[in-house]
Design a protein around this motif. Structure first.
Motif, PDB file in Angstrom:
ATOM      1  N   ARG A   1     -18.622 -59.080  17.404  1.00  0.00           N
ATOM      2  CA  ARG A   1     -18.095 -60.325  16.842  1.00  0.00           C
ATOM      3  C   ARG A   1     -19.186 -61.360  16.566  1.00  0.00           C
ATOM      4  NH1 ARG A   1     -14.021 -59.647  14.262  1.00  0.00           N
ATOM      5  NH2 ARG A   1     -13.645 -61.878  14.331  1.00  0.00           N
TER       6      ARG A   1
ATOM      7  N   GLN B   1     -14.723 -67.190  17.085  1.00  0.00           N
ATOM      8  CA  GLN B   1     -15.897 -66.693  17.791  1.00  0.00           C
ATOM      9  C   GLN B   1     -17.144 -67.535  17.583  1.00  0.00           C
ATOM     10  OE1 GLN B   1     -15.886 -64.259  19.918  1.00  0.00           O
ATOM     11  NE2 GLN B   1     -18.048 -63.851  20.260  1.00  0.00           N
TER      12      GLN B   1
ATOM     13  N   HIS C   1     -12.935 -64.877  23.328  1.00  0.00           N
ATOM     14  CA  HIS C   1     -12.514 -63.478  23.308  1.00  0.00           C
ATOM     15  C   HIS C   1     -12.172 -63.012  24.722  1.00  0.00           C
ATOM     16  CE1 HIS C   1     -12.250 -59.323  22.605  1.00  0.00           C
ATOM     17  NE2 HIS C   1     -13.499 -59.022  22.330  1.00  0.00           N
TER      18      HIS C   1
END
Length: 353
Positions: A293, A252, A342
């Motif tokens: 995240r 991420q 993601h």
């Protein structure tokens, strides 16, 4: 693939993971528990709102879901976790959320439409000594779905009994492997045999207390290190769980320098992230972010304080502007979103959507 294609619109029994399968990385591969709280009219209306916020960008009075980081402490150093890399860089702050702050969050949410909470972000929640009281408080205030992720290492008999009786609806054990060698390379600082026994202890405690709740899920972060174990993951852990799931590895923050991807993700340039219409994350430091995240807090919406409540942050300009960029297919203009594998892959300025 557009978001609508990821959902069976005819299904009235709404899929009950915390992301409602709106993110393609997440997959429940075994589910056997049918619990009463999911059948109530209030819960079904909540899941309908969850879909409508994602599909129709309906803006609710208050986020339906809050990720609440009750602590940013953790005893492990998992190589795929953004926290691990930030600790190594020396820019991670270990904090413990106090009970009175948690209660203020729940009090405001319960009054304004909060339906679900996840008692995590990047810390191990069982380190907070008030965790059972927090869950019990949220349950008594009417929060419908109360979930928690844990690495399982701090579980013991007293904790297991307390959690089963607290009002917790779901617990997710992050295990990642079925073998000692691979598990201990991923969950650095944990011992395989001890954690397996802890998970088993929790399952047996729930059965002894004759409770269907919390629903027990065991999950894997699927990556090169453990992908060969996927086919046997369910059969190994299934005896201790109601649900088995895996989630694809994501770099991420871009801080992990090791290539752990199992497969290349295809870009989806038209994706508008549903999280902006569904949820917010409250970090242990008090900062409120748009993405659970976002370990670097790059898309911070505000900071929770006596003068600044969650409603004002939810209605704030930062979130409004972020939603507008996603709807215009310009999410790459947001630092926290550009390159987010993601859901989207990298979108560079000037590329056609």
């Amino acid at each position: 693939m557009e978001i609508k294609k990821n959902i069976n619109q005819k299904n009235t029994n709404y899929v009950d993971d915390e992301l409602n399968q709106l993110y393609s990385h997440f997959k429940v591969i075994k589910e056997k528990n049918n619990v009463d709280f999911k059948k109530t009219e209030e819960y079904q209306n909540y899941r309908k709102d969850w879909r409508d916020t994602a599909l129709k960008h309906k803006i609710t009075n208050f986020p339906l879901h809050l990720d609440i980081e009750v602590t940013s402490y953790c005893n492990l150093a998992c190589p795929m976790c953004p926290r691990t890399h930030r600790v190594e860089m020396g820019n991670w702050e270990n904090r413990m959320m106090k009970l009175d702050k948690f209660k203020r969050i729940i009090d405001e949410g319960a009054e304004k439409g909060l339906k679900a909470i996840n008692l995590n972000n990047f810390g191990e929640s069982l380190y907070n000594k008030n965790i059972i009281e927090m869950i019990n408080y949220a349950s008594k205030k009417g929060v419908l779905d109360i979930m928690m992720h844990t690495n399982g290492t701090k579980m013991d008999h007293k904790m297991a009994e307390g959690l089963v009786e607290s009002g917790l609806t779901r617990i997710i054990f992050s295990m990642d492997s079925i073998s000692k060698e691979i598990y201990e390379k991923i969950r650095i600082g944990a011992t395989f045999e001890e954690t397996v026994n802890n998970v088993k202890l929790f399952y047996e405690t729930r059965e002894k207390l004759k409770s269907k709740l919390p629903v027990i899920r065991i999950s894997m972060v699927r990556m090169k290190e453990n992908d060969h174990e996927v086919k046997n993951f369910s059969s190994f852990w299934g005896k201790y769980a109601d649900e088995i799931s895996y989630t694809d590895y994501r770099n991420q923050d871009g801080l992990d320098k090791v290539d752990r991807y199992v497969k290349t993700k295809k870009e989806n340039k038209s994706y508008a992230c549903p999280a902006l219409w569904q949820r917010m994350t409250i970090n242990a430091t008090g900062e409120v972010t748009a993405c659970c995240r976002d370990a670097g807090k790059r898309l911070t919406l505000g900071k929770l304080s006596e003068k600044n409540n969650l409603k004002s942050i939810w209605d704030g300009q930062v979130l409004k502007d972020s939603r507008a960029l996603h709807e215009k297919k310009q999410a790459y203009k947001i630092d926290a979103c550009n390159g987010c594998d993601h859901i989207r892959g990298v979108i560079r300025p000037g590329e056609k959507a």
